[in-house]
Design a protein around this motif. Sequence first.
Motif, PDB file in Angstrom:
ATOM      1  N   GLY A 192       5.383  -3.430   4.622  1.00  0.00           N
ATOM      2  CA  GLY A 192       4.183  -3.192   5.422  1.00  0.00           C
ATOM      3  C   GLY A 192       3.028  -2.601   4.645  1.00  0.00           C
ATOM      4  N   TRP A 193       2.846  -3.006   3.385  1.00  0.00           N
ATOM      5  CA  TRP A 193       1.745  -2.466   2.581  1.00  0.00           C
ATOM      6  C   TRP A 193       0.372  -2.831   3.137  1.00  0.00           C
ATOM      7  CZ3 TRP A 193       3.332  -3.318  -3.253  1.00  0.00           C
ATOM      8  CH2 TRP A 193       4.435  -2.503  -3.530  1.00  0.00           C
ATOM      9  N   GLY A 194       0.317  -3.805   4.034  1.00  0.00           N
ATOM     10  CA  GLY A 194      -0.973  -4.218   4.584  1.00  0.00           C
ATOM     11  C   GLY A 194      -1.676  -3.123   5.352  1.00  0.00           C
ATOM     12  N   ARG A 195      -0.953  -2.060   5.688  1.00  0.00           N
ATOM     13  CA  ARG A 195      -1.595  -0.938   6.391  1.00  0.00           C
ATOM     14  C   ARG A 195      -2.530  -0.155   5.481  1.00  0.00           C
ATOM     15  NH1 ARG A 195       3.820  -0.440   8.166  1.00  0.00           N
ATOM     16  NH2 ARG A 195       4.152   1.256   6.667  1.00  0.00           N
ATOM     17  N   HIS A 196      -2.432  -0.377   4.174  1.00  0.00           N
ATOM     18  CA  HIS A 196      -3.265   0.367   3.218  1.00  0.00           C
ATOM     19  C   HIS A 196      -3.971  -0.620   2.272  1.00  0.00           C
ATOM     20  CE1 HIS A 196      -1.411   4.090   4.584  1.00  0.00           C
ATOM     21  NE2 HIS A 196      -0.235   3.506   4.456  1.00  0.00           N
ATOM     22  N   PRO A 197      -4.915  -1.405   2.810  1.00  0.00           N
ATOM     23  CA  PRO A 197      -5.595  -2.406   1.967  1.00  0.00           C
ATOM     24  C   PRO A 197      -6.432  -1.787   0.858  1.00  0.00           C
ATOM     25  CG  PRO A 197      -6.707  -2.187   4.076  1.00  0.00           C
ATOM     26  CD  PRO A 197      -5.426  -1.401   4.187  1.00  0.00           C
TER      27      PRO A 197
END
Length: 233
Positions: A144-149
Amino acid sequence: MAKNLTRHGAVSQNAAVARMWKLLIALLLLPVCVGAGRALWRLLWATGNATTVWMPLLCGAACWLVVFLLLPRPMWLYVFGHELTHALWVWLFGGRVKRFRVSARGGQVVATKINWCIALAPYFFPVYAVLVLVVFGIGHLLWGWGRHPEWLHLFLGAAYAFHVTLTWEALKTEQTDITRQGWLFSAVIIYLGNVLVLLVGLPLLTARVSLGTVLAWWLEETASVWRWLSRVF
């Protein structure tokens, strides 16, 4: 920094004729270069308010510039990426890599297929920026790295600055990739390739302008250059 991209097999005897055609193509593409530059300028103005993207991008680029200016330059890492790009594009065009050699002083790829795109790809294809996208894409799917673009943009800025600065350093020395293709043709393709990366990448990152709009700007600005040339000549 010396490097060499060679083909395994016969070399075309029509190289001189091919270079003449490439020179003509490069001259015809000059208005396209101007149009691309003007379209990029319009894109930068249109996306300037995307501060949540631009701030980490510029911070990443600034971090790399500090390393570039104050610390020993990781030329082995650049050469590895350079030769890896040759190899990737050889595979993309259906060829096979026969030899892959890398050192801090230079590298060599021996392949069964060579064309102008394979030869010049490392100068416009930011391979480490692409690897950053791949790593973050996998990280988003798994963790879920997309939470920290902002971290993606930070590393993209550093990776693209790495590409630009060390490519510029490499171009200060004689490159067989360039001399074999012709200086003007190589300069045009390298310029267009780098601008195209930005014309495609910035709309996707900032979501302020559609890709179709940017391509329309490019056509519009190129047509404007051709109209000006028709009036002058």
